[in-house]
Design a protein around this motif. Structure first.
Motif, short mmCIF file in Angstrom:
data_model
loop_
_atom_site.label_atom_id
_atom_site.label_comp_id
_atom_site.label_asym_id
_atom_site.label_seq_id
_atom_site.Cartn_x
_atom_site.Cartn_y
_atom_site.Cartn_z
N VAL A 314 0.81 -1.16 -0.10
CA VAL A 314 0.10 0.10 -0.16
C VAL A 314 0.94 1.18 -0.09
O VAL A 314 0.53 2.18 -0.80
CB VAL A 314 -0.96 -0.02 1.15
N ALA A 315 2.10 1.21 0.84
CA ALA A 315 2.74 2.38 0.86
C ALA A 315 3.40 2.63 -0.65
O ALA A 315 3.57 3.81 -0.96
CB ALA A 315 3.85 2.25 1.84
N ALA A 316 3.90 1.47 -1.23
CA ALA A 316 4.50 1.67 -2.54
C ALA A 316 3.52 2.23 -3.56
O ALA A 316 3.72 2.94 -4.33
CB ALA A 316 5.00 0.38 -3.08
N THR A 320 3.20 6.26 -6.18
CA THR A 320 3.28 6.47 -7.35
C THR A 320 2.74 7.65 -7.84
O THR A 320 3.06 7.99 -8.96
CB THR A 320 2.43 5.40 -8.09
N GLY A 321 1.87 8.28 -7.00
CA GLY A 321 1.26 9.48 -7.52
C GLY A 321 -0.15 9.46 -8.22
O GLY A 321 -0.72 10.27 -8.59
N ASP A 322 -0.41 8.03 -8.51
CA ASP A 322 -1.40 7.60 -9.21
C ASP A 322 -2.61 7.32 -8.30
O ASP A 322 -2.77 6.30 -7.76
CB ASP A 322 -1.30 6.36 -10.27
N ALA A 327 -5.76 3.47 -5.04
CA ALA A 327 -7.02 3.01 -4.59
C ALA A 327 -7.43 1.48 -5.00
O ALA A 327 -7.91 0.74 -4.08
CB ALA A 327 -8.25 3.96 -5.32
N ARG A 328 -7.09 1.28 -6.23
CA ARG A 328 -7.36 -0.16 -6.67
C ARG A 328 -6.42 -1.13 -5.83
O ARG A 328 -6.96 -2.31 -5.47
CB ARG A 328 -7.15 -0.47 -8.16
N ILE A 329 -5.13 -0.74 -5.63
CA ILE A 329 -4.36 -1.76 -4.52
C ILE A 329 -5.02 -1.81 -3.20
O ILE A 329 -5.10 -2.97 -2.77
CB ILE A 329 -3.07 -1.40 -4.76
N ALA A 356 -9.52 5.76 3.67
CA ALA A 356 -10.38 7.00 3.57
C ALA A 356 -9.72 8.07 2.74
O ALA A 356 -10.52 8.78 2.25
CB ALA A 356 -10.59 7.46 5.04
N ARG A 357 -8.40 8.21 2.82
CA ARG A 357 -7.61 9.03 2.02
C ARG A 357 -7.91 8.86 0.47
O ARG A 357 -8.31 9.82 -0.35
CB ARG A 357 -6.24 8.95 2.08
N ALA A 358 -7.97 7.60 0.07
CA ALA A 358 -8.19 7.33 -1.16
C ALA A 358 -9.43 7.61 -1.69
O ALA A 358 -9.91 8.00 -2.71
CB ALA A 358 -7.99 5.55 -1.58
N VAL A 359 -10.64 7.26 -0.86
CA VAL A 359 -11.94 7.57 -1.19
C VAL A 359 -12.09 9.10 -1.30
O VAL A 359 -12.54 9.68 -2.13
CB VAL A 359 -12.95 7.39 -0.07
N ALA A 360 -11.26 10.00 -0.65
CA ALA A 360 -11.48 11.46 -0.44
C ALA A 360 -10.71 11.96 -2.01
O ALA A 360 -11.29 12.83 -2.73
CB ALA A 360 -10.67 12.08 0.41
N ARG A 361 -9.72 11.07 -2.37
CA ARG A 361 -9.02 11.57 -3.37
C ARG A 361 -9.98 11.45 -4.74
O ARG A 361 -9.72 12.10 -5.74
CB ARG A 361 -7.54 11.11 -3.87
N LEU A 362 -10.42 10.14 -4.75
CA LEU A 362 -11.51 9.94 -5.95
C LEU A 362 -12.47 10.82 -5.95
O LEU A 362 -13.22 10.94 -7.11
CB LEU A 362 -11.95 8.37 -5.82
#
Length: 686
Positions: A314-316, A320-322, A327-329, A356-362
């Motif tokens: 997850v950290a890796a 990536t900045g993607d 989010a998919r990982i 939660a961060r990934a949800v917010a970014r999407l």
């Protein structure tokens, strides 16, 4: 006693010479069938009345049941002297139990032969499958096709029979006897056209018999049959397409050839992967996520490795900045999760925050499937208090909203809502796992958990998601144990073990072994259960789930204390590691040592129990300590929290331990509060 019984067809009984016993009227046979499917468990008279007559039994129903039982006893033990109690059909407490060994019932012998066949090499397996299938004389309980009490056992045994037919054919193919398998498989798919495995086996058998055209024709029939299935079917799966490609290319091979292929494929494929896929590529991240997901269900070592490497992955992905890739990982790890205390709470909390961060970014406009998966991660990883971002409230304080818990509960609700709208069974299964983890807002949630587990098991079974079917049944097992429905829990445990064996889910056995110890304790008492608990503590100590096993010894040591009315002897706990349960056990041990003031001080600062499978049990522990030393705020809070669980057994919903009926602990708290409120109490203890 020489009597054998038949369920695999009309209900029958035979004496030691194999002669049929005169069971008499249909009602006698119905009572016998009902007692047999109870599997050596007591069936109360009221249950028999309800099963035989439904909601409106006649006034003389109980007397009629006794008449049926008396007739059966005469038929089954014709040589029994008058007034001598039956040793076979026994009166036990509120009902009757039929004492039959596994070798005495055709259905149980079928199951035992099938179990041996699964583990046997192909030639021996064919003989064992033949032995198992030869026991069938017709449909299960054929003389009671519409009886509601028989439906579940009929469906279960019929599913096992269909599986046995296919496994026998598979064993025949492995021995090279493809021609011998064709006729039975043709009859099988004709009777059960929705069985994709049957069609695959038939086409394979035809191809290996040199009948390539018929094999391809059978695959065309299979597509039609699977596409035309009633609502709930999903059309042909990838297995048909793969088999057709192999047949067309002429590479389908013999059974012996195919048996040796897998040994070399892994090494060659992994070497090709290393050569072909660039280092640090996104493809490697995706593949690694899938590998970790599969690794987590292989056993203790795989689970520990997957847990450790998941955090790194997850950290890796985040570096990536993607955002969508990350989010998919994060959202790909839909490994079934049952225990409500995280193995590594800090790690789980960080994963929840990453999701939660990934949800917010999407944002709300992101892909709904991905959003549902991420919200499910938030819900699952926020189990217990893993996502707490502030000190836990004290048990002595009034209940208050906890923001991190509200966020997790809302995430679970939204994940389920989105998943239902998508009609994606895999996403919904993951979301229901999150809903289960967030179903502990209050005590007394066993009925809700039973409903979640039931829906999850049905969904997973209907869409061939075996890991989540096992999970759904484990959830139901726990909930049924908490509600005191041990017969239902037993049925779930049996099916869990069967599914786990077939689908290579070894960790499921950890939970069923704990449940067996709990069940002995509930039915036979602590003295009988103690050796089983000692055994299960030893065998599961290194199962790779420290969230489950950490402090488990202390919970077991508490069983005789909490099921009685005494205080613990601190010496009995001197060598027991209370692990994560120490804050809630400590005040009770102080009270047991006579350190009243220290116990009161500990109660004043102890946090409220986690919202998890053991919250009722831990509130009972706090109530006992508070009642002993007169800490009224904690006592009142514990009593109020437990009120919603008055119909449950304290801790039994965990599937691990039971501290007895919650209602008993509530009554003890009420008595203590009444004693404190009488005139003459010391004012400082109100």
């Amino acid at each position: 006693m020489g009597v054998e019984f038949g369920l695999l067809g009309p209900v029958e009984a035979w004496d030691s010479e194999g002669a049929p016993l005169p069971l008499g009227a249909p009602r006698n046979r119905e009572v016998l069938g009902r007692l047999l499917i109870a599997r050596n468990r007591v069936v109360p008279v009221g249950r028999l009345v309800a099963d035989l007559w439904g909601d409106e039994p006649p006034a003389a129903a109980i007397g009629a049941v006794r008449t049926f039982v008396a007739a059966l006893r005469r038929a089954l033990e014709p040589g029994r002297p008058p007034r001598q109690p039956s040793r076979l059909l026994v009166t036990d407490g509120p009902g009757y139990v039929l004492r039959a060994g596994r070798e005495a019932v055709d259905a149980w012998r079928f199951e035992d032969s099938a179990t041996r066949a699964v583990a046997a090499p192909p030639h021996a397996a064919v003989a064992l499958w033949d032995e198992a299938l030869a026991r069938w004389r017709g449909p299960v309980l054929a003389d009671f096709p519409d009886a509601a009490w028989a439906a579940a056992e009929q469906a279960r045994l019929e599913a096992l029979r269909l599986d046995a037919v296919e496994r026998r054919a598979d064993a025949l193919l492995a021995t090279g006897a493809a021609r011998d398998a064709v006729a039975d498989l043709r009859a099988h798919v004709a009777a059960h056209p929705g069985r994709e495995d049957g069609w695959v086996l038939l086409a394979t058998a035809l191809d290996r018999s040199g009948r390539r055209g018929e094999a391809l024709e059978s695959l065309r029939h299979a597509r039609v049959a699977l596409t035309d299935r009633p609502a709930g079917g999903h059309g042909p799966g990838p297995a048909l397409a793969r088999l057709e490609a192999r047949i067309l290319s002429g590479t389908s091979g013999s059974g012996a050839e195919l048996a040796g292929v897998a040994d070399g494929v892994w090494g060659r494929a992994s070497a090709a992967w290393e050569r072909s896929v660039p280092a640090r590529s996104r493809a490697r991240l995706h593949a690694t996520a899938g590998l970790l997901r599969d690794l987590a269900v292989t056993g203790a070592d795989g689970l520990e490795e997957a847990r450790e490497h998941r955090r790194e992955l997850v950290a890796a992905a985040e570096t990536t900045g993607d955002d969508e890739l990350a989010a998919r990982i994060i959202g790909s790890y839909d490994v079934p999760a049952l225990w409500t205390r995280a193995d590594d709470p800090a790690d789980a909390g960080e994963l929840s925050r990453a999701a939660a961060r990934a949800v917010a970014r999407l944002g709300p406009g992101g892909p709904p499937t991905l959003r549902a998966r991420l919200l499910s991660v938030v819900a699952v990883e926020s189990r217990g208090d893993a996502a707490a971002d502030a000190p836990l409230p004290r048990a002595a304080d009034s209940p208050a909203a906890e923001p991190w818990r509200l966020r997790a509960e809302r995430a679970a609700e939204e994940a389920v809502r989105i998943a239902r709208s998508l009609a994606d069974p895999a996403v919904l299964a993951f979301a229901l796992n999150g809903a289960f983890m967030q179903s502990f807002a209050t005590c007394g949630s066993a009925a809700r958990r039973a409903a979640i587990g039931g829906e999850l098991a049905r969904l997973a079974a209907g869409h061939e998601i075996p890991g989540h079917e096992v999970l759904g049944r484990l959830i139901r097992l726990q909930a049924c144990a908490g509600l005191g429905d041990l017969d239902a829990a037993d049925a779930e445990a049996e099916e869990i073990d069967r599914l786990a064996h077939r689908n290579e889910r070894p960790l499921a056995g950890v939970f069923t072994s704990w449940y067996q110890a709990l069940r002995i304790c509930e039915t036979d008492g602590w003295a009988a259960a103690r050796p089983r608990y000692e055994e299960v503590l030893g065998t599961t100590a290194n199962c790779g789930m420290p969230g489950l096993t950490g402090g488990a010894g202390a919970l077991v040591a508490l069983i005789p204390v909490m099921r009685g009315e005494a205080l613990p002897d601190p010496d009995d706990f001197a060598r027991v590691d209370a692990g994560p349960y120490r804050p809630w056990l400590h005040p009770l041990l102080l009270a047991g040592a006579g350190a009243t003031e220290q116990a009161r001080q500990a109660l004043a600062v102890v946090p409220r129990p986690p919202h998890d499978l053991l919250q009722e049990a831990l509130w009972c522990v706090l109530a006992r300590a508070a009642a002993t030393v007169g800490h009224v705020p904690v006592l009142r809070r514990a009593r109020d929290e437990l009120a919603a669980a008055a119909g449950e057994s304290a801790g039994a919903g965990s599937g691990l331990v039971s501290f007895g009926p919650v209602a008993q602990h509530i009554r003890a708290a009420d008595r203590a509060l009444e004693d404190r409120d009488r005139p003459g109490d010391r004012p400082g203890q109100r």
